[in-house]
Design an enzyme around this catalytic site. Sequence first.
Site, short mmCIF file in Angstrom:
data_model
loop_
_atom_site.label_atom_id
_atom_site.label_comp_id
_atom_site.label_asym_id
_atom_site.label_seq_id
_atom_site.Cartn_x
_atom_site.Cartn_y
_atom_site.Cartn_z
N ALA A 210 -93.71 24.30 -44.72
CA ALA A 210 -94.72 24.62 -43.71
C ALA A 210 -94.30 25.74 -42.74
CB ALA A 210 -95.10 23.34 -42.97
N ASP B 55 -96.03 18.61 -43.03
CA ASP B 55 -96.91 19.77 -43.19
C ASP B 55 -98.02 19.80 -42.15
OD1 ASP B 55 -95.68 19.26 -46.02
OD2 ASP B 55 -96.25 21.37 -45.86
N ASN C 55 -97.16 15.09 -45.74
CA ASN C 55 -95.94 15.73 -46.23
C ASN C 55 -95.99 15.66 -47.76
OD1 ASN C 55 -93.35 17.02 -45.67
ND2 ASN C 55 -92.39 15.17 -46.44
N LYS C 56 -94.99 16.18 -48.39
CA LYS C 56 -94.95 16.28 -49.85
C LYS C 56 -95.33 14.97 -50.53
CE LYS C 56 -94.45 19.10 -51.81
NZ LYS C 56 -95.63 19.83 -52.33
O1 MRU Z 1 -95.37 22.37 -51.34
P1 MRU Z 1 -94.26 22.69 -50.40
O2 MRU Z 1 -92.94 22.87 -51.06
O3 MRU Z 1 -94.63 23.84 -49.48
O4 MRU Z 1 -94.15 21.40 -49.48
C1 MRU Z 1 -93.15 21.35 -48.50
C2 MRU Z 1 -93.07 20.05 -47.80
O5 MRU Z 1 -93.81 19.13 -48.04
C3 MRU Z 1 -92.05 19.98 -46.68
O6 MRU Z 1 -91.53 18.69 -46.58
C4 MRU Z 1 -92.74 20.34 -45.37
O7 MRU Z 1 -93.39 21.57 -45.49
C5 MRU Z 1 -91.81 20.39 -44.24
S1 MRU Z 1 -90.82 21.83 -44.29
C6 MRU Z 1 -89.84 21.90 -42.92
#
Ligand code: MRU
Length: 332
Positions: free
Chosen positions: A52, A223, A233-234
């Site tokens: 993010a 996110d 989040n992911k």
């Molecule tokens: O699909 P991505 O790799 O962009 O997803 C990232 C995540 O879900 C991270 O955990 C989140 O962005 C936090 S990053 C500090």
Amino acid sequence: MRNDDLLSPLRYQGGVLELLDQRILPIEEKWIGYRDYREIARAITDMVVRGAPAIGCAAAYGVAIGAKQGAALSEVIATLRATRPTAVNLFWALDRMQRMSPPSPENLEREAIAIHQEDIAACVAIGNFGAPLLPAGNVLTHCNAGALATGGYGTALGVIRSAQQAGKKFTVFVDETRPFLQGSRLTAWELQKSGIAVQLITDNMAAHFMQKGEIQSVVVGADRIAQNGDTANKIGTYGVALLAAAHQIPFFVAAPLSTIDLKTADGSQIPIEERSSREVTHIGDRALAPAGIGVRNPAFDVTPARLIAAIITEKGVARAPYAASLKLVKVE
Ligand code: MRU
């Protein structure tokens, strides 16, 4: 910490944005140079850069580069806004760039650099607030919320780095994070590079190690955090939070204020990106599933606020009830 010691997934100089290609790590460390905002938008969609805060930084540089190209600011911002829907940092950074007055190429460039530098400082502060919260013992993380996902240093991994610098001894259990494998490809690589002990596990092993008493806390990034503390989040994060609750293990979220979206009331309002079925059916060119099979691939899920022990920001630690505490840390 000196900035030149810091791993960052982006570097900017003389009107060129360079991105460390996160699609091919850890096999290859390749930097790609960008001089066109449309290519930067594609790099965000294609996950050359991801995470993010890093997406927000890349988009801000994209606006600065678009302005240098002489493109209409409204068109540049609209193109970058359409890349990925879930991480609110993208929209936060673009809104901040849009507020720049006058929107000269010099001012926009300065603002993009400021967004990047402020994110690094925020991560270090998150690390310092979060490190004392980790109980003795091992910690599990999901996806990559590290230097690679931010301006540098990391949010969840920032907490882990700071805890290690404070002399805590632990191993980090890293979920591999299907289907894009941010855990095995990125987090494992990043922690190994920093000399932090890692045990890489597949996503379906977390419950086992919690049951065995080998994991004492969980820390993840975010996110988008809604006003009530619900956190996107992911994909897979919600499952980890449920497992942590079942084993009475504290589950922490670490994120900068740019990830907190006070305009979104709760998690049900957060848009969840669905990505290509190919991420699930293939690894590289190799098929793992029959051709033509039906596939779902949501890239994120929402962890309800009730499962979150604390949200660690650069301005301090918010605890339930989040509707009140998040407003105190993020004054708009
Ligand atoms: O699909 P991505 O790799 O962009 O997803 C990232 C995540 O879900 C991270 O955990 C989140 O962005 C936090 S990053 C500090």
